[in-house]
Design an enzyme around this catalytic site. Sequence first.
Site, mmCIF file in Angstrom:
data_model
loop_
_atom_site.group_PDB
_atom_site.id
_atom_site.type_symbol
_atom_site.label_atom_id
_atom_site.label_comp_id
_atom_site.label_asym_id
_atom_site.label_seq_id
_atom_site.Cartn_x
_atom_site.Cartn_y
_atom_site.Cartn_z
ATOM 1 N N GLU A 117 0.869 -1.173 0.000
ATOM 2 C CA GLU A 117 0.000 0.000 0.000
ATOM 3 C C GLU A 117 0.909 1.227 0.000
ATOM 4 O O GLU A 117 1.795 1.330 0.847
ATOM 5 C CB GLU A 117 -0.883 0.005 1.244
ATOM 6 C CG GLU A 117 -1.840 1.182 1.337
ATOM 7 C CD GLU A 117 -2.648 1.175 2.627
ATOM 8 O OE1 GLU A 117 -3.828 1.551 2.590
ATOM 9 O OE2 GLU A 117 -2.081 0.787 3.689
ATOM 10 N N GLU A 208 -8.176 10.960 2.403
ATOM 11 C CA GLU A 208 -8.392 10.019 3.498
ATOM 12 C C GLU A 208 -8.639 10.800 4.778
ATOM 13 O O GLU A 208 -7.981 11.809 5.041
ATOM 14 C CB GLU A 208 -7.188 9.095 3.674
ATOM 15 C CG GLU A 208 -7.351 8.101 4.822
ATOM 16 C CD GLU A 208 -6.359 6.950 4.787
ATOM 17 O OE1 GLU A 208 -6.404 6.111 5.696
ATOM 18 O OE2 GLU A 208 -5.546 6.894 3.832
#
Length: 221
Positions: A117, A208
């Site tokens: 990620e 985010e």
Amino acid sequence: MVSFSSLLLACSAVTAFAAPSDQSIAERSLSERSTPSSTGTSGGYYYSFWTDGGGDVTYTNGDGGSYTVEWTNVGNFVGGKGWNPGSSQTISYSGSFNPSGNGYLSVYGWTQNPLIEYYIVESYGDYNPGTAGTHQGTLESDGSTYDIYTATRENAPSIEGTATFTQFWSVRQSKRTSGSVTTQNHFDAWSQLGMTLGTHNYQIVAVEGYQSSGSASITVS
């Protein structure tokens, strides 16, 4: 980062059904207002939106590469537009990003074999997300210095389900909400530090939020 919330409902031992409490009504209403997790295409771009279900977050796809997101007292979410698969391309973006608390604006993606990620963070709120990891070095790119970090996530949500995997971070020192990101520069710098990416899965310009509130309006090109 991912957090999970649990809800404990108390039941009264009576023969008739008890009326729902004001709290349970409010929590159900909040859930119904929030955007559910989804992926797909919109305006010629791939989009991905994931939420752990905590708090109130509304993600809306606009025309072309645009999207908006508003969030209040969330647990964790990440969403945005880009490409699937990703690549070592130069990505341009513009817009507004207004977190109250912990939030990031980044080029965000995943690779497989190995499962990685990765974040190229262009702006963040009151917490530098890289500082929880291990500092590996720096990179000069696109008009700023980026600090490079790695971190390990154990038994966390991923594109392959719950897994243990490594995160790669490049965090820009001079925050911005518009510009171009030369991803090849980051991928090359990571490789030189022994940080090996796999086969690209999706790659988006993402907002985010983590245990915070805020709003953003972003256009990707």
